[in-house]
Design a protein around this motif. Structure first.
Motif, mmCIF file in Angstrom:
data_model
loop_
_atom_site.group_PDB
_atom_site.id
_atom_site.type_symbol
_atom_site.label_atom_id
_atom_site.label_comp_id
_atom_site.label_asym_id
_atom_site.label_seq_id
_atom_site.Cartn_x
_atom_site.Cartn_y
_atom_site.Cartn_z
ATOM 1 N N ALA A 120 38.085 -18.375 20.421
ATOM 2 C CA ALA A 120 38.005 -17.718 18.809
ATOM 3 C C ALA A 120 38.815 -18.353 18.001
ATOM 4 O O ALA A 120 39.203 -18.020 16.593
ATOM 5 N N PHE A 121 40.521 -18.469 18.237
ATOM 6 C CA PHE A 121 41.283 -19.377 17.499
ATOM 7 C C PHE A 121 40.832 -20.954 16.868
ATOM 8 O O PHE A 121 41.726 -21.594 17.492
ATOM 9 N N THR A 122 40.249 -20.116 16.350
ATOM 10 C CA THR A 122 39.818 -21.592 15.356
ATOM 11 C C THR A 122 38.434 -21.120 14.059
ATOM 12 O O THR A 122 38.140 -20.239 13.669
ATOM 13 N N PRO A 123 38.481 -22.387 13.091
ATOM 14 C CA PRO A 123 37.934 -21.711 11.530
ATOM 15 C C PRO A 123 35.791 -21.484 11.852
ATOM 16 O O PRO A 123 35.114 -20.480 11.240
ATOM 17 N N TYR A 124 35.176 -22.354 12.819
ATOM 18 C CA TYR A 124 34.143 -22.124 13.517
ATOM 19 C C TYR A 124 33.309 -21.428 14.532
ATOM 20 O O TYR A 124 34.234 -21.962 15.202
ATOM 21 N N PHE A 125 31.865 -19.942 14.538
ATOM 22 C CA PHE A 125 31.940 -19.695 15.840
ATOM 23 C C PHE A 125 30.807 -20.104 15.666
ATOM 24 O O PHE A 125 30.376 -19.200 14.555
ATOM 25 N N VAL A 126 29.858 -20.257 16.817
ATOM 26 C CA VAL A 126 28.248 -20.376 16.739
ATOM 27 C C VAL A 126 27.407 -19.085 18.222
ATOM 28 O O VAL A 126 28.154 -19.001 18.838
ATOM 29 N N ALA A 127 26.593 -17.974 17.445
ATOM 30 C CA ALA A 127 26.885 -17.367 18.248
ATOM 31 C C ALA A 127 25.031 -17.083 18.662
ATOM 32 O O ALA A 127 24.689 -16.820 17.462
ATOM 33 N N ASP A 128 24.003 -16.246 19.386
ATOM 34 C CA ASP A 128 23.016 -15.732 19.520
ATOM 35 C C ASP A 128 23.205 -14.909 18.384
ATOM 36 O O ASP A 128 23.898 -13.510 18.737
ATOM 37 N N GLU A 129 22.029 -14.581 17.947
ATOM 38 C CA GLU A 129 22.316 -13.248 16.993
ATOM 39 C C GLU A 129 22.087 -12.017 17.792
ATOM 40 O O GLU A 129 22.332 -10.879 16.937
#
Length: 344
Positions: A120-129
C-alpha cells in the motif's frame, strides 16, 4: 501516468526500501487508485522485524489504504473515476467450498495483496471492483486508511457475541485493541478492562471509555480483574497482542462459560496454555481472522459518526519518512498508536 513506480518493501529486518514496480495487469473489473493515505498495521511491524509467520522477507508492505479512482475497467459499475474509496485487501480463489458459502476469509487459498507483491505504500494500487468501497464524504482519506483495522476489530467483536451488560477485558491497547474497546461499548458492554504495558496507550483507552486501564508491567492484571469482578471473571476477553502471556491471561480472567477471542499474530508458533481450564471452566477460545462482510458495516458506522478514530490516529507522516514511521512504532519509548502515511 507512469507504468513503473516505487513501492515499499521490507528487504531485511529493520529496513524499508523502495523498489520499482510495474502496474499489474488491468482487467474489465479492475479499478486503478491513486493512493492518498495508508496506515502501518501491527502485522507490518512483524514484517519489519522479519518475524511474520506468513510473510518471509523480502516482501511488499502495507495493506490499509484509501485513495481516489483514476481509471476503471470496461465492466466496472460500483465506482467511477474521481470517487474516494477504500480497498479490502484480501485475496481469495472464489472457487473453494468456504468461498462458495460466502465465508471468504476461510478460503483455502486466502492471502493478502502485499503477499502477492502489491503493497500500500506506493502511488498506485489496482483492485477488483468487488473489493473497492466508496468512502463517505464525511470521512477523510486518513480515517479511510483505518477502515481495514476497524473491520478486523468488528469481525472479532461480532465473533464474541457481546450482549448488553457483558463484562469485557481487552489485552493490548494498540489500534485494534482500542477499536475493540470502542465497538464493545457500542455493543452494550458493561465493565471494560484494558490491559497494556504503556501508560500513554492506557490513557487513550480511558478517553475511549474504558472502566479500568491496567498497566501489566506494574501490577498483576489477572488478579486485578478477578478482584474487581468478585472472583467471577469477565464474560468476554480479547487477545490483541500475540504472546503466550496475553493469551493465557485472557483465558484466566474468564468467568465460567466465558470466551476469549484471539486476534493477535503470534511470532512464536508453539506456546503453552493451561489446557484443563478449558473444560473445567467450560471456556471457549475463538479465533478471529481478518474480516468477512465487515467493511460495509465499518463504513456505515463511520458515516453515522458512531465511531471516532481521532484518539487512535496519533501521527500522520509523509511517505518520505516511512522508515522513521516504522522506527517510531518500534521505539519502546515512543508514543504512537496508529501512524498514517500521507502519499501526496
Amino acid at each position: 501516468m507512469e507504468t513503473i513506480y516505487p513501492m515499499a518493501f521490507v528487504t531485511t529486518p529493520g529496513r524499508v526500501e523502495f523498489q520499482e514496480k510495474r502496474l499489474p495487469e488491468f482487467h474489465d473489473h479492475s479499478v486503478l487508485l491513486k493512493v492518498k493515505a495508508a496506515s502501518i498495521c501491527g502485522s507490518d511491524l512483524h514484517i519489519f522485524k522479519g518475524k511474520h509467520p506468513g510473510a518471509p522477507l523480502p516482501v511488499a508492505v502495507g495493506h490499509e489504504l484509501s485513495g481516489e479512482v483514476l481509471k476503471v475497467g470496461k465492466k466496472v459499475s460500483k465506482v467511477k473515476e474521481g470517487d474516494r474509496v477504500v480497498v479490502e485487501p484480501i485475496v481469495i480463489c472464489g472457487e473453494c467450498v468456504p468461498c462458495r458459502r460466502g465465508e471468504y476469509n476461510h478460503c483455502d487459498n486466502v492471502s493478502v495483496q502485499y503477499r502477492k507483491g502489491q503493497g500500500a505504500f506506493t502511488p498506485y494500487f489496482v483492485a477488483d471492483e468487488d473489493w473497492t468501497y466508496k468512502l463517505p464524504q464525511s470521512v477523510s482519506f486518513e480515517e479511510g486508511a483505518l477502515v481495514e483495522p476497524l473491520s478486523v476489530a468488528m469481525h472479532g467483536v461480532k465473533r464474541a457475541g457481546i450482549r448488553l451488560g457483558h463484562s469485557v477485558a481487552v489485552f493490548g491497547a494498540g489500534a485494534v485493541g482500542l477499536m475493540i474497546l470502542h465497538l464493545a461499548r457500542l455493543s452494550g458492554a458493561g465493565d471494560t478492562f484494558v490491559v497494556d504495558v504503556k501508560d500513554f496507550r492506557l490513557e487513550k483507552a480511558k478517553k475511549l471509555g474504558a472502566s479500568h486501564a491496567i498497566n501489566a508491567s506494574q501490577q498483576d492484571a489477572v488478579k486485578y480483574i478477578l478482584e474487581r469482578t468478585g472472583q467471577f471473571g469477565v464474560d468476554k476477553a480479547f487477545e490483541a497482542v500475540g504472546t503466550e502471556k496475553t493469551l493465557v491471561d485472557s483465558m484466566k480472567v474468564l468467568k465460567k462459560g466465558g470466551a476469549s477471542i484471539v486476534l493477535g499474530v503470534f511470532e512464536d508458533q508453539e506456546i503453552r496454555i493451561p489446557a484443563n481450564i478449558i473444560n473445567s471452566r467450560e471456556i471457549a477460545v475463538i479465533g478471529s481472522f481478518a474480516y468477512c462482510w465487515d467493511f460495509q458495516d465499518a463504513l456505515k458506522l463511520l458515516e453515522m459518526g458512531a465511531v471516532k478514530l481521532g484518539e487512535i490516529m496519533t501521527h500522520t507522516m509523509p511517505i518520505s519518512e516511512l522508515q522513521q514511521a516504522f522506527e517510531l512504532l518500534m521505539d519502546p519509548k515512543g508514543e504512537a498508536v496508529k501512524v498514517v502515511i500521507q502519499m501526496d
